[in-house]
Each structure stands twice: as C-alpha cells, then as structure tokens.
Design a protein around this motif. Sequence first.
Motif, PDB file in Angstrom:
ATOM      1  N   LYS A 104      -1.929  15.519  -0.759  1.00  0.00           N
ATOM      2  CA  LYS A 104      -2.450  14.181  -1.179  1.00  0.00           C
ATOM      3  C   LYS A 104      -1.996  13.486   0.130  1.00  0.00           C
ATOM      4  CE  LYS A 104      -2.424  12.148  -5.248  1.00  0.00           C
ATOM      5  NZ  LYS A 104      -1.828  11.475  -6.369  1.00  0.00           N
ATOM      6  N   ALA A 105      -2.721  12.189   0.782  1.00  0.00           N
ATOM      7  CA  ALA A 105      -2.377  11.531   1.867  1.00  0.00           C
ATOM      8  C   ALA A 105      -3.006  10.167   1.529  1.00  0.00           C
ATOM      9  CB  ALA A 105      -2.902  12.111   3.199  1.00  0.00           C
ATOM     10  N   GLU A 106      -2.180   9.050   1.962  1.00  0.00           N
ATOM     11  CA  GLU A 106      -2.499   7.917   1.864  1.00  0.00           C
ATOM     12  C   GLU A 106      -3.046   7.368   3.393  1.00  0.00           C
ATOM     13  OE1 GLU A 106       0.044   4.273   0.193  1.00  0.00           O
ATOM     14  OE2 GLU A 106       0.522   4.524   2.150  1.00  0.00           O
ATOM     15  N   ILE A 107      -4.090   6.623   3.457  1.00  0.00           N
ATOM     16  CA  ILE A 107      -4.413   6.210   4.798  1.00  0.00           C
ATOM     17  C   ILE A 107      -4.701   4.522   4.441  1.00  0.00           C
ATOM     18  CG2 ILE A 107      -5.974   6.235   6.367  1.00  0.00           C
ATOM     19  CD1 ILE A 107      -4.802   8.725   6.038  1.00  0.00           C
ATOM     20  N   LEU A 108      -3.968   3.799   5.228  1.00  0.00           N
ATOM     21  CA  LEU A 108      -4.181   2.386   5.293  1.00  0.00           C
ATOM     22  C   LEU A 108      -4.893   2.066   6.451  1.00  0.00           C
ATOM     23  CD1 LEU A 108      -0.357   1.444   4.330  1.00  0.00           C
ATOM     24  CD2 LEU A 108      -2.283   1.898   2.921  1.00  0.00           C
ATOM     25  N   ILE A 109      -5.826   0.933   6.081  1.00  0.00           N
ATOM     26  CA  ILE A 109      -6.476   0.074   6.979  1.00  0.00           C
ATOM     27  C   ILE A 109      -6.161  -1.282   6.832  1.00  0.00           C
ATOM     28  CG2 ILE A 109      -8.676  -0.231   8.470  1.00  0.00           C
ATOM     29  CD1 ILE A 109      -9.754   2.244   7.183  1.00  0.00           C
ATOM     30  N   PRO A 110      -4.860  -1.821   7.401  1.00  0.00           N
ATOM     31  CA  PRO A 110      -4.444  -3.120   7.156  1.00  0.00           C
ATOM     32  C   PRO A 110      -5.591  -4.224   7.529  1.00  0.00           C
ATOM     33  CG  PRO A 110      -2.658  -1.850   7.851  1.00  0.00           C
ATOM     34  CD  PRO A 110      -3.875  -1.061   8.103  1.00  0.00           C
ATOM     35  N   ALA A 111      -6.173  -3.998   8.736  1.00  0.00           N
ATOM     36  CA  ALA A 111      -7.304  -5.043   8.914  1.00  0.00           C
ATOM     37  C   ALA A 111      -8.334  -5.435   7.932  1.00  0.00           C
ATOM     38  CB  ALA A 111      -7.769  -4.722  10.408  1.00  0.00           C
ATOM     39  N   LYS A 112      -8.476  -4.276   7.228  1.00  0.00           N
ATOM     40  CA  LYS A 112      -9.636  -4.507   6.292  1.00  0.00           C
ATOM     41  C   LYS A 112      -9.133  -4.505   4.708  1.00  0.00           C
ATOM     42  CE  LYS A 112     -13.060  -1.712   8.899  1.00  0.00           C
ATOM     43  NZ  LYS A 112     -14.101  -0.578   8.913  1.00  0.00           N
ATOM     44  N   LYS A 113      -7.787  -4.607   4.894  1.00  0.00           N
ATOM     45  CA  LYS A 113      -7.324  -4.701   3.457  1.00  0.00           C
ATOM     46  C   LYS A 113      -7.460  -3.422   2.479  1.00  0.00           C
ATOM     47  CE  LYS A 113      -6.567  -9.687   3.637  1.00  0.00           C
ATOM     48  NZ  LYS A 113      -4.933  -9.972   3.584  1.00  0.00           N
ATOM     49  N   GLN A 114      -7.584  -2.197   3.137  1.00  0.00           N
ATOM     50  CA  GLN A 114      -8.151  -1.246   2.503  1.00  0.00           C
ATOM     51  C   GLN A 114      -6.858  -0.126   2.428  1.00  0.00           C
ATOM     52  OE1 GLN A 114     -11.922  -0.040   4.451  1.00  0.00           O
ATOM     53  NE2 GLN A 114     -12.943  -0.327   2.505  1.00  0.00           N
ATOM     54  N   GLU A 115      -6.709   0.654   1.151  1.00  0.00           N
ATOM     55  CA  GLU A 115      -6.218   1.773   1.291  1.00  0.00           C
ATOM     56  C   GLU A 115      -6.887   2.928   0.477  1.00  0.00           C
ATOM     57  OE1 GLU A 115      -2.336   3.433  -1.776  1.00  0.00           O
ATOM     58  OE2 GLU A 115      -3.124   1.144  -1.993  1.00  0.00           O
ATOM     59  N   ALA A 137     -11.224   8.273  -2.121  1.00  0.00           N
ATOM     60  CA  ALA A 137     -11.339   7.042  -3.091  1.00  0.00           C
ATOM     61  C   ALA A 137     -10.534   5.871  -2.378  1.00  0.00           C
ATOM     62  CB  ALA A 137     -11.304   7.212  -4.256  1.00  0.00           C
ATOM     63  N   SER A 138     -11.039   4.878  -2.403  1.00  0.00           N
ATOM     64  CA  SER A 138     -10.541   3.691  -1.849  1.00  0.00           C
ATOM     65  C   SER A 138     -10.272   2.485  -2.659  1.00  0.00           C
ATOM     66  CB  SER A 138     -11.189   3.045  -0.391  1.00  0.00           C
ATOM     67  OG  SER A 138     -12.433   2.654  -0.845  1.00  0.00           O
ATOM     68  N   LYS A 139      -9.411   1.563  -2.381  1.00  0.00           N
ATOM     69  CA  LYS A 139      -9.088   0.518  -3.224  1.00  0.00           C
ATOM     70  C   LYS A 139      -8.850  -0.857  -2.290  1.00  0.00           C
ATOM     71  CE  LYS A 139      -4.525   0.998  -4.746  1.00  0.00           C
ATOM     72  NZ  LYS A 139      -3.566   0.923  -5.894  1.00  0.00           N
ATOM     73  N   GLU A 140      -8.924  -1.953  -2.438  1.00  0.00           N
ATOM     74  CA  GLU A 140      -8.287  -3.344  -1.835  1.00  0.00           C
ATOM     75  C   GLU A 140      -7.071  -2.913  -1.840  1.00  0.00           C
ATOM     76  OE1 GLU A 140      -8.631  -7.972  -1.797  1.00  0.00           O
ATOM     77  OE2 GLU A 140     -10.234  -6.755  -2.730  1.00  0.00           O
ATOM     78  N   SER A 141      -6.183  -3.394  -0.804  1.00  0.00           N
ATOM     79  CA  SER A 141      -4.672  -3.286  -0.942  1.00  0.00           C
ATOM     80  C   SER A 141      -4.050  -4.355  -0.071  1.00  0.00           C
ATOM     81  CB  SER A 141      -4.244  -1.843  -0.297  1.00  0.00           C
ATOM     82  OG  SER A 141      -3.056  -1.739  -0.046  1.00  0.00           O
ATOM     83  N   ASN A 142      -2.814  -4.841  -0.459  1.00  0.00           N
ATOM     84  CA  ASN A 142      -2.144  -5.654   0.339  1.00  0.00           C
ATOM     85  C   ASN A 142      -1.029  -4.965   1.308  1.00  0.00           C
ATOM     86  OD1 ASN A 142      -0.201  -4.968  -1.468  1.00  0.00           O
ATOM     87  ND2 ASN A 142       0.776  -6.722  -1.899  1.00  0.00           N
ATOM     88  N   LYS A 143      -1.087  -3.694   1.571  1.00  0.00           N
ATOM     89  CA  LYS A 143      -0.113  -2.891   2.265  1.00  0.00           C
ATOM     90  C   LYS A 143      -0.572  -3.189   3.748  1.00  0.00           C
ATOM     91  CE  LYS A 143       0.793   0.677  -0.839  1.00  0.00           C
ATOM     92  NZ  LYS A 143       0.719   2.189  -1.508  1.00  0.00           N
ATOM     93  N   GLU A 144       0.507  -3.618   4.469  1.00  0.00           N
ATOM     94  CA  GLU A 144       0.139  -4.105   5.787  1.00  0.00           C
ATOM     95  C   GLU A 144       0.797  -2.997   6.738  1.00  0.00           C
ATOM     96  OE1 GLU A 144       1.825  -7.779   6.516  1.00  0.00           O
ATOM     97  OE2 GLU A 144       0.633  -8.950   5.106  1.00  0.00           O
ATOM     98  N   GLY A 145       1.435  -1.886   6.251  1.00  0.00           N
ATOM     99  CA  GLY A 145       2.049  -0.756   7.198  1.00  0.00           C
ATOM    100  C   GLY A 145       3.727  -1.040   7.284  1.00  0.00           C
ATOM    101  N   LYS A 146       4.059  -2.164   6.753  1.00  0.00           N
ATOM    102  CA  LYS A 146       5.498  -2.415   6.994  1.00  0.00           C
ATOM    103  C   LYS A 146       6.416  -1.192   6.124  1.00  0.00           C
ATOM    104  CE  LYS A 146       5.191  -7.348   7.832  1.00  0.00           C
ATOM    105  NZ  LYS A 146       5.387  -8.790   7.283  1.00  0.00           N
ATOM    106  N   ARG A 147       7.429  -0.943   6.606  1.00  0.00           N
ATOM    107  CA  ARG A 147       8.359   0.249   5.995  1.00  0.00           C
ATOM    108  C   ARG A 147       9.580  -0.042   5.903  1.00  0.00           C
ATOM    109  NH1 ARG A 147       5.712   5.576   8.755  1.00  0.00           N
ATOM    110  NH2 ARG A 147       6.654   6.582   7.121  1.00  0.00           N
ATOM    111  N   VAL A 148      10.168   0.399   4.682  1.00  0.00           N
ATOM    112  CA  VAL A 148      11.841   0.217   4.498  1.00  0.00           C
ATOM    113  C   VAL A 148      12.120   1.764   3.984  1.00  0.00           C
ATOM    114  CG1 VAL A 148      13.399  -0.481   2.802  1.00  0.00           C
ATOM    115  CG2 VAL A 148      11.254  -2.036   3.627  1.00  0.00           C
ATOM    116  N   VAL A 149      13.354   2.035   4.813  1.00  0.00           N
ATOM    117  CA  VAL A 149      13.910   3.686   4.436  1.00  0.00           C
ATOM    118  C   VAL A 149      14.829   3.066   3.401  1.00  0.00           C
ATOM    119  CG1 VAL A 149      15.116   3.507   6.600  1.00  0.00           C
ATOM    120  CG2 VAL A 149      14.702   5.634   5.202  1.00  0.00           C
ATOM    121  N   MET A 150      15.060   4.037   2.346  1.00  0.00           N
ATOM    122  CA  MET A 150      15.862   3.922   1.334  1.00  0.00           C
ATOM    123  C   MET A 150      16.944   5.163   1.770  1.00  0.00           C
ATOM    124  SD  MET A 150      14.926   2.803  -2.479  1.00  0.00           S
ATOM    125  CE  MET A 150      14.374   0.976  -2.806  1.00  0.00           C
TER     126      MET A 150
END
Length: 369
Positions: A104-115, A137-150
Amino acid sequence: MEKKVYLFIVLLVSLFVNAQSEKEKVKKCIENYIYGTSYNQSDSITKAFYTEANLFLSHKEKPLWIVPIEEYAQWFKKGEQGKFNGRLGRIISMDIFNDIATAKAEILIPAKKQEYIDMFLLKKIQGDWKIISKSAASKESNKEGKRVVMVLANATYYGQSKISTGNSFSEIVSAYDIFIKRGYTVDFVSPHGGAVPLVYIDTSDDLQKQYLYNPDFMYAISHTANPKEINPQNYKAIYYIGGGSILYEVPESKEIQSIAMQIYEESKGVISAVCHGTAGLVNLKTKDGNYLVKGKKISGYPDSWEKQDAAYLKHFPFLIQKTIEEKGGSFKFSSRNASYVEVDGRIITGQNFQSASDVAQKVIETIQN
C-alpha cells in the motif's frame, strides 16, 4: 549437539537475511513506480510493472476503468522528464509470502488537496519483483507533505537487567494524532530500525484503542526506519518519545544526533521531546561544540519523581534532570499529573505523558510561525 544448534542458528540467520533481501527488492520495485510518477519518468514506471499488468481505476462515467500499464506510462510522457510534478509518494505497508506480495502506498498532491491510496499486487517473475495489478482511490486531504520524525527506542529492558521497559504508547498516539489531523506525515526511527517494545497501553482509552487496531499505524511501529534511511532534509521537526527504553542507545546514537542537529541547524526545524524522551537531548551539540541544552529551558520527567527505592532506577545510565543541569540547561517542571510544556526558541519539551499532545501543538505552531 553444539553442531546442531550452530546449524539451526545459521539457518535462522539465512532465513532472516533472505526475508530482508526480498523486502528490499519489493520496496525498490514500488519506489520505481513512485519515482516515475513523481518525476515524469515513464521508463521507471514501466520497469516497476509486469508488461501485461493492468490498473483498476475509478471513472465518473464507468463502474471500473481498466488501464493497461503501457497506456498508463504514456500519461507521464506529457510532463517534463525528470522534473518534479508535485506528487509526493511513500510506502505505507508491505506483506510478502513466498513469491507474492501486497503493498500500500500513499500519494499526495498538495496543490489539488488530494490524497490517493494505491493498492498493489506483486509477484516475483523470473527473479524480479513486478507489480501485476494496481487499484487506487482518492479523497480530499489537508496533507501538504510536511513531515515529522519520531524517535523510538529498541531497548526491551532497563540496561543489563531483566526489568522490562519500552516506549510509551500513550505518548506516541497523543502526539501522532495531533500531527496527522493537522496534515503532517509522521515517520518513525529507532537506533536499529524494525519493531520496538511498547508500554502503557490502555485499551479503555478511545484514542489508544483506535490506533492499536489501526493496521497501517501498527505496521509503522513494527517497521521503524533505521537512521540510515532517514533524510533530515525531509523533516520540519524531530520528536523524542518517552518511556524507559529511550535512555538506552538513543542518547549515544551518532546517527540520530546527526539527524536531529541537521533538522535544527540546517533546516531551521524543531527539536522536541516529552517525559523521559528528553534523555535524547543530553548529548546533542551545536556546530560550535556547545551542548544544545546549554542556557536553554528544558522540561522532562524530574529525577525526584522517579521511585527512589525501585530496582529499575539502579539501571539508569544517567539521571535526566541532573545531566541536563550539569550541561548548562535550566530544568523546569510543575505539579504532577498536569501538562507542562517549555518552549525555548525551536526547542520544545514536556514533563510527562499528559504533555505529549500539547508539545505536538507547540511544534506545529512554531513551524507555522
């Protein structure tokens, strides 16, 4: 008898190495797809797929849109070859059995607010792993690609004892949930990578229960990255999680120290920690050779709150508060069982598990400001 034991150990090691090797090959196959679709490299896309593979996609005018891989790869010839097109991809999970695998992979397109979530079926064909089908499958998303490492820890016991310890599950999920809801991606790293021990799991707590039974989240916890796999330039902040495990290997890890200081000094990002996670800060040094905590207000789990007559305390490699103060830091805390957070520039620390979500909130506020 000794020979049989030796052969058994050799067999186990061989199986483990082979499993790791296959995992890396499957990962590489999917990364070819991610790279190709992010940089308009149709050859890289084609390399990832079996020649007769199909993609099963959604379409507003038909119940199922079947696209041959040859046609799909052609879509990415329209963009400038080798130029980043705004698609951010990462692998979420993989499962391998003999010569078949799912991923499974996540693909973000921040410019279109799509995940997008991509689901792959792979098979090993003539020695090479290939994607034989993909659905998405896709949905609207607020993810912008900013990342945090724990930062988590691999230690299962307090030092050389047999007293169990681990990473505080409540602290992980409290902070993780805040970051995810605000559109951040969270990755996990540990000194050795792989699975880490967990403590303080309470299934009567709705948030903990939600994440304990979330397969993607638990996959990430059981497959933490090795420090070598982390590129500090990708992250806005590093967050050290508490629990007794963090006292071992993490403070001494030169690789994790390097990740933290590159985020802090080169990317002007945030260093943060909660509870015993502050132990991860004690050996961090700035480029001028000073300890990071020198002259800084730092919070964490106070030495006086430890059970002074408990067996586990005898195995502490150092006392957190005492060490912070010896290295020039000003250690701050308030009353027990209450959230308390210290913000000193881009260093954000909390005193206990109740502070975990508040530390995450302050990290986000600091990044945005």
